[in-house]
Structure formats: C-alpha cells, structure tokens
Design an enzyme around this catalytic site. Sequence first.
Site, PDB file in Angstrom:
ATOM      1  CG  HIS A   1       2.160  -3.835  -1.457  1.00 54.93           C
ATOM      2  ND1 HIS A   1       2.513  -2.693  -0.774  1.00 54.93           N
ATOM      3  CD2 HIS A   1       0.812  -3.885  -1.416  1.00 54.93           C
ATOM      4  CE1 HIS A   1       1.424  -2.091  -0.340  1.00 54.93           C
ATOM      5  NE2 HIS A   1       0.374  -2.790  -0.720  1.00 54.93           N
TER       6      HIS A   1
ATOM      7  CG  ASP B   1       5.556  -1.210  -0.768  1.00 56.02           C
ATOM      8  OD1 ASP B   1       5.558  -1.874  -1.826  1.00 56.02           O
ATOM      9  OD2 ASP B   1       4.564  -1.118  -0.031  1.00 56.02           O
TER      10      ASP B   1
ATOM     11  CB  SER C   1      -1.683  -0.202  -0.956  1.00 53.01           C
ATOM     12  OG  SER C   1      -1.814  -0.800   0.300  1.00 53.01           O
TER      13      SER C   1
END
Length: 468
Positions: free
Chosen positions: A120, A150, A224
């Site tokens: 993402h 992911d 992230s």
Amino acid sequence: MNINQLLKRSRYHSKTVAVAVWLSACSLTNANMPAWALLPAAVDGEPLPSLAPMLAETVPGVVNVSTITEIAATEHPLLRDPFFRRFFDIPGHQRNRESQSLGSGVVIDAKRGIILTNHHVVRAADAIRVTFDDGRRLEAELVGSDPETDIAVLRVESDDLTAVPLADSDALQVGDFVVAIGSPFGLAHTVTSGIVSALGRTGLGIEGYESFIQTDASINPGNSGGPLVNLRGELVGINTAILAPGGGNVGIGFAIPTNMVSIVLEQILEHGSVRRGLFGAGVQDLTPEIASALDLDLFRGAVVASLEPDSPALRAGLRPGDVITAVDGRAINSANDLRSRVGLLPPGTRIELELLRDGKTRRLKAKIDDPYADFIHGETLSSALEGALIGEAVRRTNRTKTRVVVVGPLRPGSPAWQNGLREGDLIVQANRRAIAQLDDLAAALKSAGGLYSAQVFRDGQLLLLARR
C-alpha cells in the site's frame, strides 16, 4: 491582639513547622540516596543496557520510501468541448496533478539491492525514491508486489548497502522485546520499542492473508513497510497497520512475520508476482456449538465445510465434517489460520494434515495443485500480452456455466501490464471482437496486429481498456 490576628498567626506558625519537618525528613531520607544527576554509568561493573549498539548496525539498513503518482485532474464538462477551448484559447492537453505518499522500507539483500516495504506504500506509484540515514537518495524499481499480504519488493542500484538479517519469526514469544524503526509522520529513522503483545492475529480484515505479530511498540502513519526487529537487530516483521479508534496510536500495532514475508519474497523475485497453489477445501471456525454437535472436547481448529471436485483436498481423502487441527505439525487455531498457512504455499508443495474424524486422530498427505498449469504465456499469442499468463476458466453464475478467458499472474511493468491488464481480469472483448476462448483472442490479436482495445470484467465492473 484580636482573635483574627491570633488565628492568622497560628496558621502561619503551623505551616512553618510543617514545612520545616518535611524538609528535615527529606534531608534525612536523601542523606543516603544519590541525586538523579549522579545516576551511575554501570551497576556492579556492568554498563547500563542500551539499544544504541544494535541500532548503530541496524538503522543504516532502514530507508524512507517516498512515491509520486500522477493523477488526471478532473475537468469541467465545458473544458471537454474543443470549440470552447479554441474560443477561449485554452490548451488542449489535460493537466495532471501529483500525489505523494510516504512510508518506510528495509534492505534485506545488500548485494542485489533488495528492499522490502508494504504494497500500500507503493501502490500505483509512477516514481519511487528511497532515502538512507546518511542522506543518500536513490531511485527504486518495483520488482513486484502482493496486495493479499501487503508486501512489495523494490530494487536499487548501489554498491554500499547495509542489510538487516532475517530471523525465524516462529521463534518469537509473547513478551519478547522488539523495536520498530521507520518514518512516522515523515520523521525519518524514528525508533520506538515495546514487546510482542500477541502472535498469529487473524480475522482483522486488514489483508487477505493474516497472521500478524501484535506489538505495543509505537507505530504511526509513515511506519508502514519499516522493520520490526528483535534485540539482536534481526528482522522479525514488517510493520503494516495499527488499531486506532481515535485516529492515533493506542499501543496496538501489527507486523507481518518474516516467515510469511519470505514465502512472498521468494516468489516475487522468481516470477514478479505470487503464484498461489490450489487446495480446494472450504473451511469454517470450530465454534463451541459445532464442537458440541460433533461431540468434541475441542475448541480450536478448522472444520471442513465443502470440497471442490477433483481438488487436492478431495484426493487426499478429506471429508466434510473433518476438523483439521495441524498442518506439518503446526497447530491450526481457526479457519483463517489454515487459510494463511496453506494459501501461501506455492504449487507442488506437499503437506501433512492432522485431523479429527469420528473422535479419532488421522493423518493425511496432500499436494498443492497449480491453478495455472493449463495457462499459456501471453507472448505466444501476441507481444502485447508478454509478461502475463493467459488461460481459460469456467465462470459459474446461479444458473449457467460459461467459458471465459482469464488473466493469470503478470509481471509489473510488462507489455501486458502497460496495456492495462491485471491478474483476475476476464477478457470479454478484444479489438471489438467477442472473446469466449483462447482461439477467439488469438484471432482478434492476429487480425488487428496487436491489442488496441479490450473489455474486461474486473471486481464486478465492466471496464474498457484502450491503447494510447
């Protein structure tokens, strides 16, 4: 002296005495205590514990990942009228605007320049740049990514990189100390610490395949894709999400364990995408009600609910009602646990299942099938489909079954990718000709000399793809 003056003086005197007693007590108490400023550098000859030596070796392998995505700017309908544009002398080209995003990443192979991050973070990016702690900024190439887990893999060209070694995430235990490194809110190479709060978290609805490490190490937007490491500086997970009811960190963060990452990484490096095998069993959680109905004194496992025809699960001897309790000796706690364990296995993998049937323990062996075994390489049909696997499948609706042409795994950046095709697309038209089988697609591509337009069914929508 009046009564008011007497009371005022009495209160003052009592306060003075109280303060004097408190100061005296403090002086007696502190007589044998060192001041905070005199905190020793060592205790019993041993230096105080510090993460600094480990971080000195680990932080050089952590990068800030920034992306740029060009987005077509929306226009007023009048601006689409050529006469209107000509009358007001408005340029004919469409303006685009740039969207930027920020995340983190970690170098895991210094020789090949391989960097791990989240899907993402780099999704739909037109340009990817990574920045190291020494200030170096490099352009990165997207090798491949997997939305279901992911995970994304990047590659950079450099001879001077530091890699973070991978640990066995299965060896983690609840209570182990961990450290998260990343760029929360753009604050590069921020370090936070905590413990492993839980293992094998599933059913959160964050990703398709879930078996998260839960930690209370502070994770925020920008973390992230960054590393979660143990106290030896070894990578145990990739930070990916937080549970934030109020929008901020509440001490519940999630990381993808390295053992899951390694499976995805290996396939992306080999194929450019993840090729998952087919097992063919529908399962559900073993609830107390189902356990009672099956007369089982057990509350963890995955109950087989259905089996696909001619599937590895059926050939292995599974039956509806079987309760799968372990795969290759590792306990299965839920249906999601089984899905994450088996769904990531590449085709051809052999597994051993442990299950309960009629109150007895049984062991069965199965081999994961390749769902794309009958697919062909797209370049055999046309250079426009190079980099994709193309095949036929049966599409089932409530009442009918029809054969369709489906796009299998494809390599990011390949001609097929640049022509707008994505994995899972059903090609219903090509160059304005209806497509029902591979022969139809081959004829449509041959007659037109390539792929100029296509209609595909994707995520429940019919899309038109046109070559620029």
